[in-house]
Design an enzyme around this catalytic site. Structure first.
Site, mmCIF file in Angstrom:
data_model
loop_
_atom_site.group_PDB
_atom_site.id
_atom_site.type_symbol
_atom_site.label_atom_id
_atom_site.label_comp_id
_atom_site.label_asym_id
_atom_site.label_seq_id
_atom_site.Cartn_x
_atom_site.Cartn_y
_atom_site.Cartn_z
ATOM 1 N N TYR A 79 0.848 -1.191 0.000
ATOM 2 C CA TYR A 79 0.000 0.000 0.000
ATOM 3 C C TYR A 79 0.886 1.245 0.000
ATOM 4 O O TYR A 79 0.587 2.226 -0.676
ATOM 5 C CB TYR A 79 -0.928 0.001 1.227
ATOM 6 C CG TYR A 79 -1.947 -1.118 1.201
ATOM 7 C CD1 TYR A 79 -3.137 -0.975 0.487
ATOM 8 C CD2 TYR A 79 -1.730 -2.303 1.882
ATOM 9 C CE1 TYR A 79 -4.075 -2.004 0.456
ATOM 10 C CE2 TYR A 79 -2.659 -3.334 1.859
ATOM 11 C CZ TYR A 79 -3.833 -3.183 1.147
ATOM 12 O OH TYR A 79 -4.755 -4.201 1.111
ATOM 13 N N ASN A 89 -12.749 -0.432 -5.543
ATOM 14 C CA ASN A 89 -12.494 -0.829 -6.926
ATOM 15 C C ASN A 89 -13.709 -1.564 -7.496
ATOM 16 O O ASN A 89 -14.044 -2.647 -7.030
ATOM 17 C CB ASN A 89 -11.251 -1.734 -6.964
ATOM 18 C CG ASN A 89 -10.945 -2.279 -8.341
ATOM 19 O OD1 ASN A 89 -11.548 -1.911 -9.332
ATOM 20 N ND2 ASN A 89 -9.985 -3.188 -8.387
ATOM 21 N N CYS A 118 -6.443 -5.190 -7.714
ATOM 22 C CA CYS A 118 -6.267 -4.726 -6.342
ATOM 23 C C CYS A 118 -5.781 -5.856 -5.429
ATOM 24 O O CYS A 118 -5.214 -5.592 -4.368
ATOM 25 C CB CYS A 118 -7.552 -4.102 -5.811
ATOM 26 S SG CYS A 118 -9.013 -5.137 -5.959
ATOM 27 N N HIS A 119 -5.944 -7.107 -5.857
ATOM 28 C CA HIS A 119 -5.459 -8.238 -5.065
ATOM 29 C C HIS A 119 -3.932 -8.281 -5.005
ATOM 30 O O HIS A 119 -3.369 -8.959 -4.163
ATOM 31 C CB HIS A 119 -6.005 -9.563 -5.616
ATOM 32 C CG HIS A 119 -5.597 -9.848 -7.026
ATOM 33 N ND1 HIS A 119 -6.265 -9.307 -8.115
ATOM 34 C CD2 HIS A 119 -4.596 -10.597 -7.531
ATOM 35 C CE1 HIS A 119 -5.687 -9.728 -9.223
ATOM 36 N NE2 HIS A 119 -4.665 -10.519 -8.899
ATOM 37 N N GLU A 125 -1.748 -16.658 -10.116
ATOM 38 C CA GLU A 125 -0.821 -15.926 -10.980
ATOM 39 C C GLU A 125 0.596 -16.458 -10.857
ATOM 40 O O GLU A 125 1.295 -16.597 -11.863
ATOM 41 C CB GLU A 125 -0.876 -14.431 -10.645
ATOM 42 C CG GLU A 125 -2.195 -13.808 -11.038
ATOM 43 C CD GLU A 125 -2.316 -12.347 -10.656
ATOM 44 O OE1 GLU A 125 -1.359 -11.781 -10.094
ATOM 45 O OE2 GLU A 125 -3.372 -11.756 -10.941
#
Length: 170
Positions: free
Chosen positions: A87, A109, A117-118, A146
């Site tokens: 952040y 979001n 945003c993850h 991912e």
């Protein structure tokens, strides 16, 4: 507003289109189903993403939000798949001195997953929060998905996320 729902390992998701751009991705199945070329493209790209065959999305996005939120969401789109930023990193990138404001923008979001945003975690490397799906378990699932797609193995290990693969239909 045209919407199209799809089955994913995280449950049903609904993608919404307005004026030729994706404006929302919601958890759950939408009431009205209208297939447009853009929504079919979004559905196909999301299926490829969950199958591990796509790392990035190529869709026009037009999230509704304040100028600050859109600036944060633009910054999130620069985080490569399989990587994370804190952040604080995002706050510095957008010229903000309050990482908490970044967390609030993340929580607002309207197009999660497509606007990743993850991929934002706490400065100490812990997961932080997530407002979609089953919260932290969903965030962990997306990050691990991912990393596996890139051949890097799981980023965060934990008990089952209860995100089971469903039959691929829309």
């Amino acid at each position: 507003m045209p919407q199209l729902s799809l089955h994913t390992p995280l449950g049903d998701l609904t993608v919404s289109e307005e004026d030729g751009a994706i404006v929302a991705l919601d958890w759950g199945r939408g009431r009205d189903q209208v297939e447009t070329p853009l929504l079919r493209q979004a559905r196909d790209q999301l299926h490829d993403y969950f199958d591990g065959a796509r790392a990035e999305f190529d869709l026009p996005l037009a999230p509704h939000g304040t100028a600050f939120q859109r600036k944060v969401w633009d910054a999130l789109c620069t985080i490569p798949s399989g990587e994370t930023r804190s952040y604080l990193d995002i706050a510095k990138q957008v010229g903000c001195r309050a990482p908490r404001a970044i967390g609030q923008a993340n929580g607002a979001n309207p197009i999660p997953i497509l606007i990743p945003c993850h991929r934002v975690v706490a400065a100490d490397g812990s997961l932080g929060g997530y407002s979609g799906g089953e919260g932290e378990a969903t965030k962990r699932y997306l990050l691990d998905l991912e990393r596996r797609a890139l051949g890097d193995g799981p980023l965060f290990t934990a008990a089952s996320t209860r995100a089971k693969r469903r039959t691929r239909t829309s």
